[in-house]
Design a protein around this motif. Sequence first.
Motif, PDB file in Angstrom:
ATOM      1  N   ILE A 109       6.835  12.608   1.132  1.00 42.64           N
ATOM      2  CA  ILE A 109       5.380  12.655   1.403  1.00 42.64           C
ATOM      3  C   ILE A 109       4.811  11.246   1.197  1.00 42.64           C
ATOM      4  O   ILE A 109       4.879  10.708   0.086  1.00 42.64           O
ATOM      5  CB  ILE A 109       4.669  13.669   0.475  1.00 42.64           C
ATOM      6  N   PRO A 110       4.279  10.628   2.262  1.00 45.65           N
ATOM      7  CA  PRO A 110       3.732   9.280   2.088  1.00 45.65           C
ATOM      8  C   PRO A 110       2.479   9.276   1.210  1.00 45.65           C
ATOM      9  O   PRO A 110       1.654  10.182   1.298  1.00 45.65           O
ATOM     10  CB  PRO A 110       3.403   8.849   3.520  1.00 45.65           C
ATOM     11  N   VAL A 111       2.383   8.232   0.394  1.00 49.81           N
ATOM     12  CA  VAL A 111       1.231   8.096  -0.515  1.00 49.81           C
ATOM     13  C   VAL A 111       0.437   6.851  -0.121  1.00 49.81           C
ATOM     14  O   VAL A 111       1.022   5.803   0.146  1.00 49.81           O
ATOM     15  CB  VAL A 111       1.726   7.957  -1.979  1.00 49.81           C
ATOM     16  N   VAL A 112      -0.885   6.996  -0.082  1.00 57.49           N
ATOM     17  CA  VAL A 112      -1.756   5.836   0.163  1.00 57.49           C
ATOM     18  C   VAL A 112      -2.659   5.642  -1.051  1.00 57.49           C
ATOM     19  O   VAL A 112      -3.279   6.604  -1.527  1.00 57.49           O
ATOM     20  CB  VAL A 112      -2.622   6.037   1.438  1.00 57.49           C
ATOM     21  N   LEU A 127       2.963   3.949   0.674  1.00 56.29           N
ATOM     22  CA  LEU A 127       3.048   3.430   2.038  1.00 56.29           C
ATOM     23  C   LEU A 127       2.176   2.186   2.202  1.00 56.29           C
ATOM     24  O   LEU A 127       2.591   1.174   2.739  1.00 56.29           O
ATOM     25  CB  LEU A 127       2.596   4.533   3.013  1.00 56.29           C
ATOM     26  N   THR A 128       0.950   2.293   1.724  1.00 57.02           N
ATOM     27  CA  THR A 128       0.028   1.155   1.801  1.00 57.02           C
ATOM     28  C   THR A 128      -1.096   1.350   0.774  1.00 57.02           C
ATOM     29  O   THR A 128      -1.253   2.435   0.219  1.00 57.02           O
ATOM     30  CB  THR A 128      -0.574   1.008   3.224  1.00 57.02           C
ATOM     31  N   ALA A 129      -1.847   0.273   0.547  1.00 60.83           N
ATOM     32  CA  ALA A 129      -3.028   0.352  -0.320  1.00 60.83           C
ATOM     33  C   ALA A 129      -4.227  -0.112   0.496  1.00 60.83           C
ATOM     34  O   ALA A 129      -4.172  -1.186   1.112  1.00 60.83           O
ATOM     35  CB  ALA A 129      -2.845  -0.533  -1.538  1.00 60.83           C
ATOM     36  N   VAL A 283      -3.772   5.128   9.471  1.00 59.41           N
ATOM     37  CA  VAL A 283      -2.415   4.727   9.117  1.00 59.41           C
ATOM     38  C   VAL A 283      -1.488   5.940   9.086  1.00 59.41           C
ATOM     39  O   VAL A 283      -0.379   5.922   9.624  1.00 59.41           O
ATOM     40  CB  VAL A 283      -2.454   4.040   7.723  1.00 59.41           C
ATOM     41  N   ILE A 284      -1.944   7.022   8.478  1.00 57.28           N
ATOM     42  CA  ILE A 284      -1.109   8.231   8.355  1.00 57.28           C
ATOM     43  C   ILE A 284      -0.866   8.850   9.734  1.00 57.28           C
ATOM     44  O   ILE A 284       0.247   9.263  10.049  1.00 57.28           O
ATOM     45  CB  ILE A 284      -1.742   9.252   7.382  1.00 57.28           C
ATOM     46  N   LYS A 289       3.026   9.997  13.789  1.00 55.95           N
ATOM     47  CA  LYS A 289       3.278  10.102  15.231  1.00 55.95           C
ATOM     48  C   LYS A 289       4.627   9.462  15.605  1.00 55.95           C
ATOM     49  O   LYS A 289       5.480  10.086  16.196  1.00 55.95           O
ATOM     50  CB  LYS A 289       2.134   9.410  15.987  1.00 55.95           C
ATOM     51  N   ASP A 290       4.795   8.184  15.203  1.00 55.59           N
ATOM     52  CA  ASP A 290       6.035   7.525  15.644  1.00 55.59           C
ATOM     53  C   ASP A 290       6.640   6.615  14.580  1.00 55.59           C
ATOM     54  O   ASP A 290       7.371   5.681  14.884  1.00 55.59           O
ATOM     55  CB  ASP A 290       5.782   6.726  16.929  1.00 55.59           C
ATOM     56  N   GLY A 291       6.289   6.889  13.316  1.00 54.02           N
ATOM     57  CA  GLY A 291       6.899   6.113  12.222  1.00 54.02           C
ATOM     58  C   GLY A 291       6.333   4.713  12.056  1.00 54.02           C
ATOM     59  O   GLY A 291       6.924   3.889  11.354  1.00 54.02           O
ATOM     60  N   THR A 292       5.181   4.412  12.701  1.00 53.59           N
ATOM     61  CA  THR A 292       4.595   3.064  12.567  1.00 53.59           C
ATOM     62  C   THR A 292       4.364   2.725  11.090  1.00 53.59           C
ATOM     63  O   THR A 292       3.680   3.464  10.373  1.00 53.59           O
ATOM     64  CB  THR A 292       3.227   2.982  13.297  1.00 53.59           C
TER      65      THR A 292
END
Length: 322
Positions: A109-112, A127-129, A283-284, A289-292
């Motif tokens: 699960i990606p975390v921002v 994933l990003t801040a 971003v999510i 969608k395509d792993g960007t």
Amino acid sequence: MTLRTLLAGASLLACLLGAGAAAAEDKLTIGFSQIGSESGWRAAETSVSKIEAEKRGIDLKIADAQQKQENQIKAIRNFIAQGVDAIFVAPVVATGWDDVLAEAKDAEIPVVLLDRTIDTKDDSLYLTAVTSDTVHEGAVAGEWLAKTVGDKPCNIVELQGTVGSSPAINRKKGFDEAIASHANLKIIRSQTGDFTRTKGKEVMESFIKAENGGKNICAVYAHNDDMQIGAIQAIKEAGLKPGTDILMVSIDAVPDIFKAMSEGEANATVELTPNMAGPAFDVIAAYKKDGTMPPKWIQTESRLYLPDTAKEEYERRKGLGY
Ligand code: AHR
């Protein structure tokens, strides 16, 4: 009605139902562990997150941690158990996140991170801040004060944010660095007001008491506008004029500080946008969608506001409804 028309109608219906099912499957569910509602800025951030989620058809689940890290950790574990598509966290303090974020990573699960950063050696845990440069915010406030004061001696009192939080650490650092080469500027007292109006007022009252009824104080630097508004109240109750007898500089740019500036009771604020969730949702969506992969840091703007535009900014921001 012919058999052919009936079949065409049935297949159109099946297509529409199929598209509906696909749309429902595509709908993202995102869990947001929010700190609480300690300030006007925080309340605005929560409102904007809801508005931005609705615009994009995202199911946003917000958990209010009431300023406690343990509640945030529990909320993140709940979101993992629910299998949400992504988790947003506004981390109340900078340390102590590695274990729970590793659990989210194991669950894929990606975390921002929103508006605050964390101390970790492993930046693959998020994933990003989406944050501003909080060191820069402190520097902008310090530079404004140094320029405004010129060569005159100036005793500063500082109202710090929540102890251990990234904006409190960084806003102090940026301000300290900006005034370091100005020997006439001196921080004589510095204490946390926990980013709240009530504590900002209480701490300012104690500073005033300790500093000759406030007469030794030349400027207040508050790490957010809410504490500054508390300080304004304390200064007025002590019989002094905030904005005139004592210079007032803070961070956030919430409507109330523009009101104070338009009434001559505050002198400067550095803007922190409450729209952290909008860029995070984008971003999510791209990542799903395509792993960007986004950059590790999506930096929001920090801009200095002064009394000259305060009245119009107050009206404009009030109209935004958050
Ligand atoms: O992390 C951002 C800070 O948190 C804001 O400046 C403050 O108002 C809030 O409580």
